[in-house]
Scaffold this active site. Sequence first.
Site, PDB file in Angstrom:
ATOM      1  N   HIS A 185       2.999  -3.388  -1.265  1.00 13.67           N
ATOM      2  CA  HIS A 185       4.128  -3.704  -0.379  1.00 13.67           C
ATOM      3  C   HIS A 185       4.695  -5.090  -0.690  1.00 13.67           C
ATOM      4  CE1 HIS A 185       4.399  -0.351   2.393  1.00 13.67           C
ATOM      5  NE2 HIS A 185       3.102  -0.391   2.668  1.00 13.67           N
ATOM      6  N   GLN A 224       6.496  -5.149   5.901  1.00 15.15           N
ATOM      7  CA  GLN A 224       6.652  -3.953   6.736  1.00 15.15           C
ATOM      8  C   GLN A 224       7.161  -4.291   8.129  1.00 15.15           C
ATOM      9  OE1 GLN A 224       2.557  -2.160   5.716  1.00 15.15           O
ATOM     10  NE2 GLN A 224       3.864  -0.408   6.142  1.00 15.15           N
ATOM     11  N   HIS A 260      -2.734  -0.355  -1.845  1.00 10.48           N
ATOM     12  CA  HIS A 260      -1.559   0.147  -1.118  1.00 10.48           C
ATOM     13  C   HIS A 260      -0.849  -1.012  -0.406  1.00 10.48           C
ATOM     14  CE1 HIS A 260       0.530   3.138   1.639  1.00 10.48           C
ATOM     15  NE2 HIS A 260       0.666   2.001   2.301  1.00 10.48           N
ATOM     16  N   GLU A 261      -1.639  -1.843   0.284  1.00 12.77           N
ATOM     17  CA  GLU A 261      -1.032  -2.943   1.047  1.00 12.77           C
ATOM     18  C   GLU A 261      -0.428  -4.004   0.123  1.00 12.77           C
ATOM     19  OE1 GLU A 261      -0.429  -2.473   4.027  1.00 12.77           O
ATOM     20  OE2 GLU A 261      -1.835  -0.841   4.395  1.00 12.77           O
ATOM     21  N   GLY A 310      -4.307  -1.293   7.774  1.00 10.31           N
ATOM     22  CA  GLY A 310      -3.647  -2.272   6.912  1.00 10.31           C
ATOM     23  C   GLY A 310      -2.177  -2.367   7.270  1.00 10.31           C
ATOM     24  N   CYS A 351       2.101   6.125   5.029  1.00  8.49           N
ATOM     25  CA  CYS A 351       2.503   4.729   5.230  1.00  8.49           C
ATOM     26  C   CYS A 351       3.331   4.638   6.499  1.00  8.49           C
ATOM     27  CB  CYS A 351       3.331   4.262   4.034  1.00  8.49           C
ATOM     28  SG  CYS A 351       3.901   2.567   4.151  1.00  8.49           S
ATOM     29  N   LEU A 352       3.064   3.610   7.304  1.00  5.43           N
ATOM     30  CA  LEU A 352       3.841   3.423   8.536  1.00  5.43           C
ATOM     31  C   LEU A 352       5.324   3.233   8.247  1.00  5.43           C
ATOM     32  CD1 LEU A 352       1.564   1.082  10.682  1.00  5.43           C
ATOM     33  CD2 LEU A 352       2.131   3.474  11.138  1.00  5.43           C
TER      34      LEU A 352
HETATM   35 NI    NI Z   1       2.180   1.240   3.659  1.00  8.76          NI
END
Ligand code: NI
Length: 201
Positions: free
Chosen positions: A139, A53, A135-136, A48, A93-94
């Site tokens: 963001h 991001q 989660h996505e 994801g 998370c990235l």
């Molecule tokens: Ni994330």
Amino acid sequence: MILKVAQVGHPVLRQRSREVTPEELASGAVQQFMDDLLETMDEYDGVGLAAPQVHVPLRIVALQITGERGPEFLVNPRITVLADTTRKTWEGCLSVEGFRGLVIRPDHVRIEALDRDGSEKVLEIKGHGAVVVQHECDHLDGVLYIDRAEPRSLVTTQNFRRYGPPEEYADEEADVDDEGMDDLDEDELDELDEDALEEVG
Ligand code: NI
């Protein structure tokens, strides 16, 4: 094109991203951006990735809900929680590179969103996929998993591998994901239950 991933502290991760208009969604620029978002997600072995991001504050998410189902887009998604049951996950998370924390989320949700071609879709998702989607979509509202993580649960990925979960959480039954719903390996993806996802329309 592979895009640069914003790290926590960058303001773009803390603002509310704006809706995409139908005209924008149909435009070459946004369609190209969606290809780049997917390419970036693949580059980092993600399941994801949300537009903010990669420094683009639009309500667009790329994600892979199950191994069998290909990657897809959610544009202007709306989430409804369908059950009061929850699931615990060691999320990462990235955009919060190198950390994990224990997050408890509802495990059954409905998503209404536009697809990349502008058509409407409705999905009902259970289990791990429901966690990934939440989660996505967080963001898009400037929310990071660390805002929702259990107190004292934050650990580096390296120390998690080395020492396991912090002692007070060691007995918790929880899923473990590297780098944010962003880094499930393929075996784990195959284990995700296709039946957990129902395409409503
Ligand atoms: Ni994330």
